[in-house]
Scaffold this active site. Sequence first.
Site, PDB file in Angstrom:
ATOM      1  N   GLU A 505     -13.959  23.663 -68.150  1.00  0.00           N
ATOM      2  CA  GLU A 505     -13.495  22.372 -67.667  1.00  0.00           C
ATOM      3  C   GLU A 505     -14.719  21.492 -67.376  1.00  0.00           C
ATOM      4  O   GLU A 505     -15.169  20.781 -68.228  1.00  0.00           O
ATOM      5  CB  GLU A 505     -12.603  22.547 -66.431  1.00  0.00           C
ATOM      6  CG  GLU A 505     -11.827  21.288 -66.118  1.00  0.00           C
ATOM      7  CD  GLU A 505     -10.481  21.533 -65.443  1.00  0.00           C
ATOM      8  OE1 GLU A 505     -10.131  22.695 -65.197  1.00  0.00           O
ATOM      9  OE2 GLU A 505      -9.791  20.535 -65.155  1.00  0.00           O
ATOM     10  N   GLU A 791     -11.983  25.853 -54.643  1.00  0.00           N
ATOM     11  CA  GLU A 791     -10.963  24.927 -55.148  1.00  0.00           C
ATOM     12  C   GLU A 791      -9.679  24.996 -54.323  1.00  0.00           C
ATOM     13  O   GLU A 791      -9.028  23.993 -54.071  1.00  0.00           O
ATOM     14  CB  GLU A 791     -10.639  25.295 -56.602  1.00  0.00           C
ATOM     15  CG  GLU A 791      -9.527  24.479 -57.225  1.00  0.00           C
ATOM     16  CD  GLU A 791      -9.373  24.758 -58.716  1.00  0.00           C
ATOM     17  OE1 GLU A 791      -9.722  25.876 -59.151  1.00  0.00           O
ATOM     18  OE2 GLU A 791      -8.918  23.860 -59.439  1.00  0.00           O
TER      19      GLU A 791
HETATM   20  C1  BGC Z   1      -9.380  20.068 -61.709  1.00  0.00           C
HETATM   21  C2  BGC Z   1      -9.405  19.179 -60.528  1.00  0.00           C
HETATM   22  C3  BGC Z   1      -8.568  18.017 -60.727  1.00  0.00           C
HETATM   23  C4  BGC Z   1      -7.189  18.477 -61.033  1.00  0.00           C
HETATM   24  C5  BGC Z   1      -6.208  17.402 -61.232  1.00  0.00           C
HETATM   25  C6  BGC Z   1      -8.000  20.435 -62.082  1.00  0.00           C
HETATM   26  O1  BGC Z   1      -7.965  21.129 -63.259  1.00  0.00           O
HETATM   27  O2  BGC Z   1     -10.181  21.180 -61.555  1.00  0.00           O
HETATM   28  O3  BGC Z   1     -10.099  19.442 -59.482  1.00  0.00           O
HETATM   29  O4  BGC Z   1      -8.673  17.020 -59.788  1.00  0.00           O
HETATM   30  O5  BGC Z   1      -7.158  19.343 -62.134  1.00  0.00           O
HETATM   31  O6  BGC Z   1      -5.349  17.488 -60.277  1.00  0.00           O
END
Ligand code: BGC
Length: 940
Positions: A505, A791
């Site tokens: 990502e 996260e």
């Molecule tokens: C990311 C984020 C992002 C979110 C969207 C994720 O895959 O890691 O931190 O803001 O998607 O809600």
Amino acid sequence: MINLLKKRLTIASSLLCVAFTFLFVDGSAMGGNQTKLAAVNLRTEYKHNPIGLGMANPRLSWEMQDSERGSMQQAYQIRCAATAAELKNKADLLWNTDWVESDQSNQLAYAGQKLASGERVYWQVRIRNNRGKESAWSEPVFFELGLLSHADWKAQWIEPKLDEDVSKSTPSPYLRRTFQAPKPISKATAFVTCHGLYELSMNGSKVSDDLFTPGWTSYQERLQYQAYDVTGLLAKGENAIGVVLGDGWYRGFLVWQGNKNTYGENVALLFQLQIEYADGTSEMICSDENWKAGTGPILKSDIYNGETYDARLEQTGWNTAGFDDREWNGVETKDYGYDNLVASDGVPVQVIQRIQPIEKIITPKGELVFDFGQNLVGWVHFKLKGNKGDKVVLNHAEVLDQEGNFYTANLRVAKAEDEYIFKGDGVESYAPRFTFHGFRYVKISDYPGEVTVDDLEACVVHSAMTETGDFVCSDTLVNRLQKNIQWGLRGNFLDVPTDCPQRDERLGWTGDAQVFAPTACFNVDAASFYTKWMQDFPVDQKENGSVPWVVPNVVKDGGGTGWSDGFGATAWADASVIIPWTVYRAYGDTGILERQYASMKGWEEYMIRESGDNYVFSAGFHFGDWLAFAEYYSYYYNAPDYGYAGANTDKELIATAYFYHTTGLMQKTAEILGKKEDAARYAAILPKIKEAFNREFVTETGRLTSGTQTAYVLALCFKLLPENLVPVVAKRLADDVNHFGHLTTGFVGTPLLCQALSDYGYPDVAYKLLFNKRYPSWLYPVTKGATTIWERWDCIKPDGSFQDVGMNSFNHYAYGAVGNWLYQTVAGLQEDPAVAGYKKFVVKPVPTEQLQFAKANYQSIYGEIRSGWERKEDAFVQTVEVPANTSAKIYLLANDATSVSENGKPISNRKDIAIAGRDGDYLVVEVGSGTYSFQIQNSN
Ligand code: BGC
């Protein structure tokens, strides 16, 4: 809580302030080292001696240094010349301001003779203080312009003629050429960029420590070039230029579905070397058809997957003059034009620190793993011996699983694997260059020899921003939280602000960046970093003003989700307005507001249009309070909430609250920029949104349609409520926290949760959240050994198992946004709401009995600010450092002036301290520059 501070305190002792000096690392609390009046730390566009600037009128800044209390700059004089000698001799000045009566010491735009591309300007400044004393002229510094016009580019784009299968990672192309410099060289500047990533060397030496150049931008419209002074690398005679190209963001794997070649299939180089000879003549060496192309040891280089390096394929001397390149291929010139070329505004990515492993582990599975003791971002550099053809494979992981085995499932499809094949030539030293990994642990396999902790070091790689702040208190777990916030920042500021640095990502997620920006601006000088990134917003914004989820926008069509086009999510898209505003507030930088204004307005107008007559913003897809406390946890906590549906905050409530907040910032921005019509338009809309919010989401008795912490927090912090409901909603928030005994907020509510509680009368509840060690809380991960921000609140669940591998990053900075509250409220170091850039600031700590002391330091654009408090046995001590040319309003936790002494003397009737009156539990004083130590002995 505050009452406790009012307990009887006895015995004034001037020794107290001596004792308190330990709070400041350098012991400067007692008035600081005596510094002479001077202008120091001269910067141009936030940088020291920058070259390759993209504007003709860069902004100049300096810090005033003066140990006299209450010192302000009364006047300044700047002078500029083309050479240091001319500056010294005051000859042929390009600009001489003479004395200007002004206290401005930041972001003064150069307004001298018109400058041309490549021109260097030396400048210095002297200042006069408010006592009429003049400083000496500062040390001279310089700035140099880049190529201001596309017409300055003479080089041609070239692509290596190589047979490549671009559906997968292919060997990195090597490009070279030689040239004769017939005469001694007085100055040489290289301007370079590429499609992909490049590493440039001349005569065998790398031109700089910068990594991941040319950086990541929305390449279709903005491709940065870099400028390097290479005078010292070249000499009269034969010279060689060598460039290695990597796939990078341009054509490597990017976004989460095995997607590749996002911007194009071929890597390419654009290179222009401008040489000035000592005799006054000049010459240009450019990328053109005369270059040669080959491949070398880098068989694969990919940001997500890692690098494969076969040292047997090294071509010794490939970037030096004598090398025989007859076997190499040619290059093809391409007409990609220069329209998208822009100078680099950002901060280069570099290796910032090196860390030794703390432990060598053999896991239960028998794997060899090294622990660096810190989840970090970068790579491992090793020095190992091997026979020709031996190899070593390095895999990277953030965590070990419950059994202690190496765990990489949360990296999803990112291989994060580096492989090195030995040439068999003694100790071989290797580190990759076109990839980065998020890891604490490295697994070493396929290596026939012994590896010790001394053979490895982790290189910490990120944008080289100056670290500007720190927060420390008497609680070790909270201190670790602060460290984790800082490490989360280091790990996710790699040319763009990323969500995470380890899985497939690593994108510029706008929402994450937005909520973390105020915290970032305390911890590092983030002005240039954000200035660069924000310029890609207008590029990727839709014509209707809607802003993408990620910038640069590589998540086309909502990433194929089918439920969104990947634009317009509330709190994410608002980054377009909130980040420029945050940068303006922290650095007093109106330039970013001007530059971003059209983009900011685009998003604002989109919301206005979409919300229509009822001013409820509901259009499109919204992430809402992403990753808020969810249902099944109520099971973990047992009754009474079993069956609780999760802290789901109505997305339209969130979107309308953000609509209001952003409109308020737009109104202020328009005012600052003198855009009166817009300011009036937004001012007129604000009450309508507020009315809509209350009509739709708030009952007359102060219930919110979503009874969640996030809903209460937004209503309070964004000032959406009628006066009479503010205490009601604040109480509901506090009651909700007390009911659960923990936070329930996600990405949207978390950053403002403690702020809302402490601002609206419940600081003790805010502290309860801060000190909570049970899941979900900030300290829960700390108790689980976290060295970065996670996260999710439970990346490792209370039972020790991991959260869903689909989304389980151990290095995501969003929840670290509480850092802003640590600085502002716990230590009390705040911006003045009316004045940007800390020209004036506020010191208003909200202490807690659970802490013995708390302190913050912050290197503002005016100099170092410090705020600290300490609970001593017989006094409460508040210490504040106010840089020259600024002033502060200090909130003292004192009953009255007679209970306070400063530096051993009463504070009444003093020239250096003005008593401004009472405000709640505080006695407010106003001071000019200086270091102040207040001992407070309340009598009840
Ligand atoms: C990311 C984020 C992002 C979110 C969207 C994720 O895959 O890691 O931190 O803001 O998607 O809600």
